[in-house]
Design a protein around this motif. Structure first.
Motif, PDB file in Angstrom:
ATOM      1  N   LEU A  51     -29.795  -4.952 -26.267  1.00 40.28           N
ATOM      2  CA  LEU A  51     -28.932  -6.024 -26.762  1.00 40.28           C
ATOM      3  C   LEU A  51     -28.259  -6.774 -25.619  1.00 40.28           C
ATOM      4  O   LEU A  51     -28.136  -8.000 -25.659  1.00 40.28           O
ATOM      5  N   GLU A  52     -27.813  -6.044 -24.598  1.00 39.54           N
ATOM      6  CA  GLU A  52     -27.215  -6.696 -23.429  1.00 39.54           C
ATOM      7  C   GLU A  52     -28.231  -7.591 -22.728  1.00 39.54           C
ATOM      8  O   GLU A  52     -27.896  -8.692 -22.291  1.00 39.54           O
ATOM      9  N   GLU A  53     -29.464  -7.133 -22.638  1.00 45.03           N
ATOM     10  CA  GLU A  53     -30.514  -7.921 -22.001  1.00 45.03           C
ATOM     11  C   GLU A  53     -30.830  -9.173 -22.819  1.00 45.03           C
ATOM     12  O   GLU A  53     -31.010 -10.251 -22.267  1.00 45.03           O
ATOM     13  N   GLN A  54     -30.881  -9.023 -24.142  1.00 47.45           N
ATOM     14  CA  GLN A  54     -31.223 -10.149 -25.015  1.00 47.45           C
ATOM     15  C   GLN A  54     -30.105 -11.183 -25.126  1.00 47.45           C
ATOM     16  O   GLN A  54     -30.362 -12.377 -25.129  1.00 47.45           O
ATOM     17  N   TYR A  55     -28.852 -10.713 -25.258  1.00 39.83           N
ATOM     18  CA  TYR A  55     -27.752 -11.610 -25.593  1.00 39.83           C
ATOM     19  C   TYR A  55     -26.722 -11.790 -24.485  1.00 39.83           C
ATOM     20  O   TYR A  55     -25.813 -12.597 -24.632  1.00 39.83           O
ATOM     21  N   GLY A  56     -26.835 -11.018 -23.418  1.00 44.82           N
ATOM     22  CA  GLY A  56     -25.990 -11.188 -22.238  1.00 44.82           C
ATOM     23  C   GLY A  56     -24.501 -11.105 -22.516  1.00 44.82           C
ATOM     24  O   GLY A  56     -24.020 -10.163 -23.143  1.00 44.82           O
ATOM     25  N   SER A  57     -23.769 -12.110 -22.047  1.00 44.55           N
ATOM     26  CA  SER A  57     -22.310 -12.076 -22.133  1.00 44.55           C
ATOM     27  C   SER A  57     -21.814 -12.161 -23.579  1.00 44.55           C
ATOM     28  O   SER A  57     -20.730 -11.649 -23.885  1.00 44.55           O
ATOM     29  N   ALA A  58     -22.571 -12.780 -24.462  1.00 46.11           N
ATOM     30  CA  ALA A  58     -22.153 -12.843 -25.866  1.00 46.11           C
ATOM     31  C   ALA A  58     -22.062 -11.435 -26.459  1.00 46.11           C
ATOM     32  O   ALA A  58     -21.113 -11.118 -27.185  1.00 46.11           O
ATOM     33  N   PHE A  59     -23.028 -10.585 -26.141  1.00 44.03           N
ATOM     34  CA  PHE A  59     -22.974  -9.206 -26.642  1.00 44.03           C
ATOM     35  C   PHE A  59     -21.838  -8.438 -25.978  1.00 44.03           C
ATOM     36  O   PHE A  59     -21.143  -7.681 -26.643  1.00 44.03           O
ATOM     37  N   LYS A  60     -21.619  -8.642 -24.694  1.00 45.30           N
ATOM     38  CA  LYS A  60     -20.520  -7.947 -24.006  1.00 45.30           C
ATOM     39  C   LYS A  60     -19.176  -8.345 -24.597  1.00 45.30           C
ATOM     40  O   LYS A  60     -18.296  -7.499 -24.753  1.00 45.30           O
ATOM     41  N   ASP A  61     -19.002  -9.617 -24.945  1.00 48.37           N
ATOM     42  CA  ASP A  61     -17.762 -10.068 -25.585  1.00 48.37           C
ATOM     43  C   ASP A  61     -17.583  -9.412 -26.949  1.00 48.37           C
ATOM     44  O   ASP A  61     -16.494  -8.958 -27.300  1.00 48.37           O
ATOM     45  N   TYR A  62     -18.667  -9.371 -27.727  1.00 40.20           N
ATOM     46  CA  TYR A  62     -18.614  -8.737 -29.045  1.00 40.20           C
ATOM     47  C   TYR A  62     -18.310  -7.251 -28.916  1.00 40.20           C
ATOM     48  O   TYR A  62     -17.494  -6.700 -29.647  1.00 40.20           O
TER      49      TYR A  62
END
Length: 70
Positions: A51-62
């Motif tokens: 998920l981190e690879e796919q969505y980057g900072s958006a996933f980290k924020d979530y």
């Protein structure tokens, strides 16, 4: 629900398995159910790097806003 937990489906599945173990009230159900719970607890750890690879900072924020399970 996703605002409070990153994995509400796993929380619901674990809750159902616990209920099944209680209703069955047998050692075999407890053994099989416990194995299922272990798998459901481990699953997010396997998914998160993807998920981190796919969505980057958006996933980290979530991920920072919602906890893994509760």
């Amino acid at each position: 629900m996703c605002r409070y937990s990153c994995n509400p489906q796993y929380v619901a599945d674990i809750t159902m398995i616990v209920g099944w173990i209680v209703l069955c009230a047998s050692a075999v159900a407890a053994l099989v159910g416990s194995a299922g719970i272990v798998v459901l607890i481990a699953a997010p750890f396997a998914e998160e790097p993807w998920l981190e690879e796919q969505y980057g900072s958006a996933f980290k924020d979530y991920e920072a806003k919602a906890r893994r399970f509760f």
